[in-house]
Scaffold this active site. Structure first.
Site, PDB file in Angstrom:
ATOM      1  N   ASP A   1       0.850  -1.196   0.000  1.00 43.30           N
ATOM      2  CA  ASP A   1       0.000   0.000   0.000  1.00 43.30           C
ATOM      3  C   ASP A   1       0.881   1.240   0.000  1.00 43.30           C
ATOM      4  OD1 ASP A   1      -2.489  -1.249   0.071  1.00 43.30           O
ATOM      5  OD2 ASP A   1      -2.391  -1.509   2.236  1.00 43.30           O
TER       6      ASP A   1
ATOM      7  N   THR B   1      25.279 -34.605  20.643  1.00 39.88           N
ATOM      8  CA  THR B   1      26.224 -33.972  19.721  1.00 39.88           C
ATOM      9  C   THR B   1      25.538 -33.482  18.450  1.00 39.88           C
ATOM     10  OG1 THR B   1      27.865 -35.536  20.534  1.00 39.88           O
ATOM     11  CG2 THR B   1      28.456 -34.261  18.590  1.00 39.88           C
TER      12      THR B   1
END
Length: 877
Positions: free
Chosen positions: A310, A706
């Site tokens: 807009d 891990t």
């Protein structure tokens, strides 16, 4: 007579009866729904459940309980992350809290708009948003903009009701609409979902948009599962053939290997890492004024190819700014944009430090002949406005020169208000040295009331030649799309209102506009570099749209709403990509524009603020609502809410979406490489006749600690400096051909390195199987840590990046090593079947793991001239 309004006791009763004046959240998610959603979408949980049952069957109860624990952890962490994200999003939505002025116990007071109840008396002034459906008790020149409900920009005159029991639409102001002129006292009749606004909101469907990212990841998981099952079956067949004749012991051994293979291929932490990465992205975007309503769209943002924005309030600030003053026979320029009182007055290139003489008098007139007011927000020189945008622009203009209403010593004694018919406003002001009339209005109308002009420090007769010059200047300003106002004054000889607006002294003309935000031009340039097209949408006329487009360097064809109506959907789809500016459009046009762009396979981001914009926001891939000036319905239908209503915030959000997608690719490739390595270690180890190199429980430990920790840290990787220098992806796959090659190289290096250490420890050093497995476990953990440092960047070698380039990677590595030490040396080694190995084995594991960094650094150096591995990864996009 001013009504007394409700008492606090009556308010409490009505709050209890009617509830808060809110539009309810159209999409409510309960904790139980989130829990079921986690279980339903997490395909891995089902696979782990099967592995758990097999473990119980073969008597490996410790492994079975461990797997069941993993299932609980995966569901719980995913649930907690998503639930916290839902709560955070809800909290972020409350950042914009509207207030209203009501009369209670006979006194005016400010309250939160949501605390208004039926029967409250509200005071509404020009520029204010109407908080509930009300009947008008008293009004003065009241004009309302109902475009958020009707989609029509036409302003509507409203009238006071004659009887509170008998009223029509012309006597009602509706929730969500705006007062554009005048003021009124009104009585609340409906609040919340009982208002017209609320009824429309209730009719809008809010079905959750699809989550393409989750689908992509589930597809990858299914492929990995298929591979795991295939390799498991193949390995089992090989073991059965080798171990003939068949026995129960052989079956148990085969099933144990199958469990290990299956667990190695299941990326258990995928959903957790994904949700955490998206949640952290939502948090970062919120700090940049982009509030994410649905986390599922963050990755899609990075795919945006078209932004439909807009003009008013997004590309511009939606705040009128005085840019030109014609006075004393010269034009003065004023810098600055919006309601921030920072700017200079320039006579040519010369700065006017302290306005004086006629300029000071003109500014004083603009302040005194004014019904609006401004208040400091408390940050810099930014102001909160109360009143019409035009009058506020005059106050901000004066504030730039240090002239404020409260500093002027005057008393307004009479007023002739502005009307659309008169196009003039004048006030009588009593000051220390007499009484003065100050007036403003349309220049051509005001000039008819002026007999004199202030020039060069003197008041002289306003002749026809000077009138024509002033009108010529006015025409020149309006041709450049400036809104103009004339200002005049005189010393009052009479207090008769009929004499107010005659024989005035003309002071000058001010030219104002809704200026583009200063940062928009740069944001548009960035969009062009990123391959994103921008389309400006406005209800204004073609000339105004083109004037703004020229200022921001937006080029392309213009299509007006009346011409759009003449096109079929197919015809619009053929030309829509060529159009850069849509003028004189209504909300219904936006929906057609979105559909036409989607028909061309564009990924569309659309902005909107009104109730009627909601269908277009839902239809777009990314619907963007306004936080300041948007309606509750548009914000609920949208995927993203801009707290500052700023176009550049959309561009920042797109950049963040691209960064998140890049990080998802990095942790996904790393995590799959780790799973591939674990799979190959077991498969190749069995094929070449070695004992099982890693147990299922050891693999689970690596996957959850891990593997997942390091992958999670990659989700926090900082953005690349050139993240907006590549073209949009347009629904690209998470893993393309080149990423698959990287994955295979990484996984193969880890698998070969770990198996070599396992073989070396078991066969060359003649250590027990428990020692060999422990050293293999440590080696693979070091490999995975080293690999995550590789994936911090596809461009730069590890040694070229600062060690703390991503501090979370360092923290994850440290924590992984500490937990590995715990598993090896604490009583937990009985559960995980590890041995307390010496420093020598740690050094071997560490040294071998460095191979993967060397391999990737060589690859990065070889591909440096082509942009490093980054370009290889993006080449297929």
């Amino acid at each position: 007579m001013t009504p007394k309004g409700l008492t606090e006791k009556e308010v409490k009763k009505r709050l209890k009866k009617y509830g808060y004046n809110e539009i309810i959240e159209l999409l409510k998610v309960s904790p139980l729904q989130i829990l079921f959603r986690q279980i339903k979408k997490n395909f891995i949980i089902y696979l782990l459940f099967v592995a758990m049952l097999i473990s119980f069957f073969v008597g490996e109860s410790v492994t079975a309980y461990a797997i069941s624990g993993v299932i609980v952890v995966v569901i719980s962490v995913g649930f907690v992350q998503e639930y916290r994200a839902e709560k955070a999003i809800k909290a972020l939505k409350q950042m914009v809290v509207p207030i209203s002025i009501v009369i209670r116990d006979g006194k005016e007071k400010e309250i939160l708009s949501k605390e208004i109840v039926p029967g409250d008396i509200v005071i509404l002034r020009s520029g204010e948003k109407i908080p509930a459906d009300c009947i008008i008790l008293k009004e003065k020149e009241l004009i309302v903009n109902e475009s958020v409900l009707t989609g029509e920009s036409k302003e509507i005159k409203k009238f006071a009701v004659k009887s509170e029991k008998n009223y029509k639409d012309e006597n009602i102001v509706f929730m969500g609409t705006f007062v554009v002129n005048g003021k009124c006292t009104a009585k609340v009749i409906h609040t919340g979902m009982s208002t017209q606004f609320g009824k429309i909101a209730g009719m809008i469907s809010t079905a959750e948009k699809e989550l393409p990212l989750q689908d992509k990841i589930n597809t990858i998981i299914k492929y990995m599962t298929a591979i795991a099952i295939s390799i498991s079956v193949l390995t089992g067949i090989i073991m059965l053939i080798r171990g003939l004749p068949f026995s129960y012991t052989l079956l148990v051994e085969v099933l144990m290997v199958v469990i290990a293979l299956s667990v190695s291929a299941f990326p258990e932490g995928f959903p957790v890492v994904l949700i955490t990465t998206l949640a952290s992205g939502a948090y970062r975007m919120a700090k940049k004024n982009a509030i994410v309503n649905r986390m599922s769209i963050i990755e899609t943002l990075g795919e945006t190819t078209i932004i439909c924005a807009d003009k008013t309030g997004t590309i511009t600030k939606g705040e009128m700014t005085v840019k030109k003053i014609f006075t004393d026979n010269k034009v003065i320029d004023i810098t600055g944009v919006g309601y921030e009182a920072t700017g200079d007055f320039l006579d040519g290139k010369k700065k006017i430090n302290v306005p004086k003489g006629i300029l000071k008098l003109l500014l004083k007139t603009a302040v005194i002949c004014n019904d609006s007011r401004i208040e400091r927000k408390g940050t810099d020189k930014e102001y909160h406005s109360i009143g019409s945008p035009t009058e506020v622009a005059l106050l901000i203009m004066a504030a730039k020169a240090g002239i404020f209403m409260e500093d002027l010593k005057f008393t307004r004694t009479e007023e002739i208000p502005f009307t659309s018919k008169r196009k003039l406003m004048s006030v009588l002001s009593k000051e220390n040295n007499g009484k003065y009339v100050y007036a403003k209005g349309a220049p051509e109308i005001l000039l008819r009331r002026c007999e004199f002009i202030y020039e060069h420090g003197k008041i002289i007769k306003l002749n026809e030649k000077k009138r024509k010059k002033i009108l010529s200047i006015n025409k020149k300003l309006t041709s450049k799309e400036y809104r103009t106002l004339g200002l005049a004054y005189k010393k009052a000889d009479s207090v008769d209102k009929n004499d107010f607006e005659s024989n005035l002294i003309f002071l000058g003309i001010v030219g104002m506009e809704d200026s583009p935000r200063e940062e928009v031009r740069g944001a548009l340039s960035l969009c062009k570099t990123a391959g994103i097209k921008v389309k400006m949408i406005t209800g204004d006329n073609k000339d105004t749209a083109l004037a703004i487009a020229k200022q921001i360097n937006l080029k392309g064809k213009v299509l007006e709403g009346k011409d759009l109506d003449k096109l079929t959907d197919d015809e619009l789809a053929k030309i829509v990509n060529e159009i850069a500016i849509f003028a004189r459009v209504v909300p219904e046009h936006k929906l057609r524009i979105v559909k036409a762009l989607k028909a061309n396979n564009e990924i569309v981001t659309m902005t909107g603020d009104g109730v009627n914009d909601a269908p277009a926001l839902k239809e777009a891939h990314i619907g963007v609502a306004m936080g300041k000036n948007g309606t509750d319905v548009s914000r609920e239908a949208a995927d993203l809410t801009l707290k500052d209503d700023n176009f550049s915030t959309i561009v920042s959000a797109v950049s963040e979406g691209r960064t998140i997608f890049s990080n998802i690719r990095k942790f996904l490739t790393h995590q799959l490489a780790c799973n591939y390595a674990e799979l190959m270690i077991i498969f190749i180890g069995i094929v070449i006749g070695l004992p099982l190199p890693l147990l299922a429980l050891q693999i689970l430990f690596m996957n959850l600690i891990t593997d997942d920790l390091s992958s999670l840290s990659l989700g926090f990787n900082p953005p690349s400096y050139d993240v907006m220098n590549v073209k949009p992806r347009k629904k690209s796959n998470l893993i393309n051909k080149n990423l698959f090659i990287l994955l295979a190289i990484s996984g193969s290096v880890m698998a070969v390195g770990t198996l070599s250490v396992f073989y070396f420890t078991l066969k060359i050093l003649n250590q027990e199987i428990v020692v060999a497995r422990t050293v293999a476990l440590i080696t693979l953990i070091f490999f995975e840590i080293a690999d995550v440092f590789n994936f911090r960047s596809f461009r730069y070698p590890v040694h070229k990046l600062p060690f703390f380039a991503n501090k979370y990677t360092v923290y994850a590595a440290g924590l992984s090593i500490l937990l590995t030490i715990l598993v090896v040396y604490s009583p937990l080694n009985r559960v995980f079947e590890t041995a307390s190995v010496g420093l020598f084995y740690w050094l071997i594991a560490f040294a071998v793991s460095l191979i993967i960094i060397i391999v990737f650094d060589i690859l990065k150096i070889i591909t440096k001239k082509k942009g490093g591995l980054t370009n290889l990864v993006q080449r297929e996009e």
